[in-house]
Design an enzyme around this catalytic site. Structure first.
Site, mmCIF file in Angstrom:
data_model
loop_
_atom_site.group_PDB
_atom_site.id
_atom_site.type_symbol
_atom_site.label_atom_id
_atom_site.label_comp_id
_atom_site.label_asym_id
_atom_site.label_seq_id
_atom_site.Cartn_x
_atom_site.Cartn_y
_atom_site.Cartn_z
ATOM 1 N N LYS A 133 0.954 -1.354 0.159
ATOM 2 C CA LYS A 133 0.152 0.238 -0.045
ATOM 3 C C LYS A 133 0.948 1.236 0.008
ATOM 4 O O LYS A 133 0.623 2.303 -0.739
ATOM 5 C CB LYS A 133 -0.773 0.006 1.226
ATOM 6 C CG LYS A 133 -1.801 1.106 1.231
ATOM 7 C CD LYS A 133 -3.093 0.955 2.202
ATOM 8 C CE LYS A 133 -3.982 2.043 2.343
ATOM 9 N NZ LYS A 133 -5.048 1.794 3.308
ATOM 10 N N LYS A 143 7.439 -3.729 14.786
ATOM 11 C CA LYS A 143 7.983 -3.532 13.701
ATOM 12 C C LYS A 143 8.988 -2.205 13.792
ATOM 13 O O LYS A 143 10.114 -2.295 13.219
ATOM 14 C CB LYS A 143 7.015 -3.097 12.614
ATOM 15 C CG LYS A 143 6.234 -4.280 11.940
ATOM 16 C CD LYS A 143 5.046 -3.863 11.075
ATOM 17 C CE LYS A 143 5.439 -3.224 10.058
ATOM 18 N NZ LYS A 143 3.918 -2.688 9.366
ATOM 19 N N HIS A 197 -8.038 -35.796 13.410
ATOM 20 C CA HIS A 197 -7.183 -36.495 13.955
ATOM 21 C C HIS A 197 -6.291 -35.818 14.725
ATOM 22 O O HIS A 197 -5.038 -36.347 15.010
ATOM 23 C CB HIS A 197 -6.540 -37.604 12.959
ATOM 24 C CG HIS A 197 -7.596 -38.232 12.276
ATOM 25 N ND1 HIS A 197 -7.976 -39.700 12.663
ATOM 26 C CD2 HIS A 197 -8.485 -38.298 11.279
ATOM 27 C CE1 HIS A 197 -8.706 -40.272 11.976
ATOM 28 N NE2 HIS A 197 -9.129 -39.232 10.826
ATOM 29 N N GLY A 201 -5.765 -3.128 3.981
ATOM 30 C CA GLY A 201 -4.796 -4.180 3.776
ATOM 31 C C GLY A 201 -5.776 -5.480 3.515
ATOM 32 O O GLY A 201 -5.528 -6.204 2.600
ATOM 33 N N ARG A 202 -6.180 -5.779 4.635
ATOM 34 C CA ARG A 202 -6.878 -7.122 4.915
ATOM 35 C C ARG A 202 -8.280 -6.790 4.264
ATOM 36 O O ARG A 202 -8.903 -8.192 4.211
ATOM 37 C CB ARG A 202 -7.068 -7.329 6.458
ATOM 38 C CG ARG A 202 -7.624 -6.379 7.203
ATOM 39 C CD ARG A 202 -7.568 -6.583 8.568
ATOM 40 N NE ARG A 202 -8.246 -5.533 9.430
ATOM 41 C CZ ARG A 202 -7.559 -4.504 9.925
ATOM 42 N NH1 ARG A 202 -6.461 -3.961 9.247
ATOM 43 N NH2 ARG A 202 -8.154 -3.566 10.733
#
Length: 505
Positions: free
Chosen positions: A192, A478, A368, A251-252
């Protein structure tokens, strides 16, 4: 918290909590009330919440809560392109990418789509040379959405070999290099801001690989997907191969924008357009339908019941379809980055739990591995099962019949349980689940499925009074990583020792 909101939550807390079997016994119409079908242009999908603890009283109380939280007003603001991301002063206009929303924003999105379609079709025609592979580098929403969609929809008959790389770990990029012919490879850089360190580092490494493999003009192989086109041009991408998207697309929520370029490359533009229309069908339903008849809002009622009233700390998603193996990963970011907040949209501490931890896997593998805890563990975990009636394979019908039988059996077993005098073999039952059953996994139904979860996430945020569109929680780590990279900063003794051991200090 206003008095009306407090009253709505108190009314919900005061309601009885009967067992699922008792709810079915008390209401012969329960299945009809709590299941619904969403029609798509060529197929559709069924939603079944009857194995959750929602009943008429809870739904009425949740509708009162939605009214107290001004759900209709918040929804209208979202689609009108108003500022709904209050901390960053932005709109959230992912629906405009699908043609639903503010008219000006829709027109801008359609213009960007036309530009992207032209490049996609030119590549498919061979106008940019013999291109067989695309390496798409991004991270977060710039990678999770494309990776999920390509894996779900392009397994058979893909128009191009697409590799989505997000991890800064060089092993991920080397795996893509091993599968691609550099003479026939393009690079898509999805960021972005066009400054994301993981993405830009990976992009530079792809350029180095192309150069080292004899490609004389590696920048001529690059397409940029960004809301900062000037930075992409400054980095070296030709202006004609920059595909912009709006700053108001988070973004998402971005796979519908130019971030979806690798999806369109893999599927072809007509299928990408079908994906957009499937999502738009859900947009229109969400915008035009009120109360519990709104499927996304009804899902949020169930989510809030378990998170707020039953204090469930996790929610599990199991796709009984190998093509949707990445869906739990995608939903983790969508739900946990959106609603993993401890502060309201007004900047006050929340007065209850917000987003649960989203996790899951693929059936029948998960049976499982983790279903032991779901059936007999001490944690109450609401489960979503997702499956498709039409198989995605051409093998003997027994494969898909056994797959679906297991999916439906797990929901039945979680609810019914099985008593035993031997407690190690006793199943308590009364464990909730919901089922989403697609007629077939197509671009349209996939788009509808993702848009449903987007609006479900927004509806949850409204009921909790939080802002689902910022994500400041990802920034601190970050920033510290950047300090480490730049050197000179000091940290706690544990971190200092780890840095020294790794040879970074």
């Amino acid at each position: 918290m206003s008095e009306s909101i407090s009253t709505a939550w108190q009314a919900l807390a005061n309601l009885p909590k009967p067992r699922l079997a008792e709810l079915f016994a008390a209401d012969p119409a329960r299945l009809a009330k709590l299941s619904a079908r969403l029609e798509l242009p060529e197929d559709g999908m069924r939603f079944d919440w009857s194995k959750t603890h929602l009943d008429d009283a809870h739904i009425a109380a949740f509708e009162a809560l939605a009214e107290a939280m001004d759900f209709a007003g918040r929804r209208a603001a979202l689609f009108a392109g108003e500022i709904v991301n209050v901390t960053e002063g932005r709109a959230a206009e992912h629906t405009a990418q699908r043609g639903v929303g503010n008219a000006e924003s829709v027109a801008r999105a359609m213009g960007y789509h036309s530009r992207m379609a032209a490049i996609v079709e030119a590549i498919h025609r061979g106008a940019m040379g013999d291109v067989k592979h695309l390496i798409h580098v991004g991270i977060g929403g710039s990678a999770l959405g494309p990776a999920l969609a390509v894996d779900a929809l392009a397994r058979d008959g893909a128009m191009m070999d697409v590799h989505v790389v997000s991890n800064i770990d060089g092993c991920a990029l080397e795996a893509a290099f091993a599968a691609c012919d550099p003479a026939a490879t393009m690079l898509a850089v999805a960021s972005k801001t066009f400054t994301t360190i993981e993405t830009m580092t990976n992009a530079e490494s792809v350029l180095d690989w192309l150069r080292g493999s004899g490609v004389t003009d590696p920048y001529g192989r690059v397409v940029a997907l960004t809301a900062a086109p000037e930075k992409a041009i400054e980095w070296g991408v030709d202006e004609t191969r920059v595909l912009p998207f709006s700053e108001s697309v988070g973004g998402r929520y971005s796979l519908w924008s130019s971030i979806g370029f690798p999806i369109a490359i893999a599927l072809g533009w007509p299928d990408f357009a079908e994906l957009l229309e499937g999502a738009a069908t859900v947009d229109r339903h969400f915008l035009e339908t009120d109360g519990a008849a709104n499927l996304c809002l009804r899902a949020a009622f169930a989510d809030q019941y378990y998170t707020r009233l039953r204090r469930c700390q996790t929610r599990a998603v199991f796709a009984y379809d190998e093509r949707l193996a990445l869906l739990p990963d995608y939903l983790q970011q969508l739900e946990m980055e959106s609603n993993g907040k401890a502060v309201t949209a007004e900047g006050q501490p929340v007065d209850g739990p917000t987003a649960p931890i989203t996790w899951g896997g693929v059936g029948t593998d998960a049976q499982h591995a983790v279903f032991q805890l779901l059936h007999q563990g001490t944690n109450l975990v609401p489960v979503d099962f997702i499956a498709a009636i039409t198989p995605g394979d051409d093998l003997a019908p027994a494969h898909h019949r056994i797959l679906l039988s297991n999916c439906f059996a797990q929901g039945a077993a979680l609810m019914a349980g099985k008593p035993s005098e031997d407690l190690a073999r006793a199943y308590p039952g009364d464990r909730p689940s919901a089922t989403i059953l697609l007629d077939a996994l197509t671009p349209a139904s996939f788009g509808a499925l993702i848009a449903f979860h987007e609006h479900r996430t927004f509806a949850n945020a409204v009921l909790m009074g939080i802002n689902p569109f910022d994500q400041f929680g990802v920034e601190l780590g970050k920033a510290i990583a950047k300090q480490i990279e730049q050197g000179g900063a000091s940290f706690d003794p544990s971190t200092e020792a780890l840095l020294a051991q790794a040879g970074i200090a």
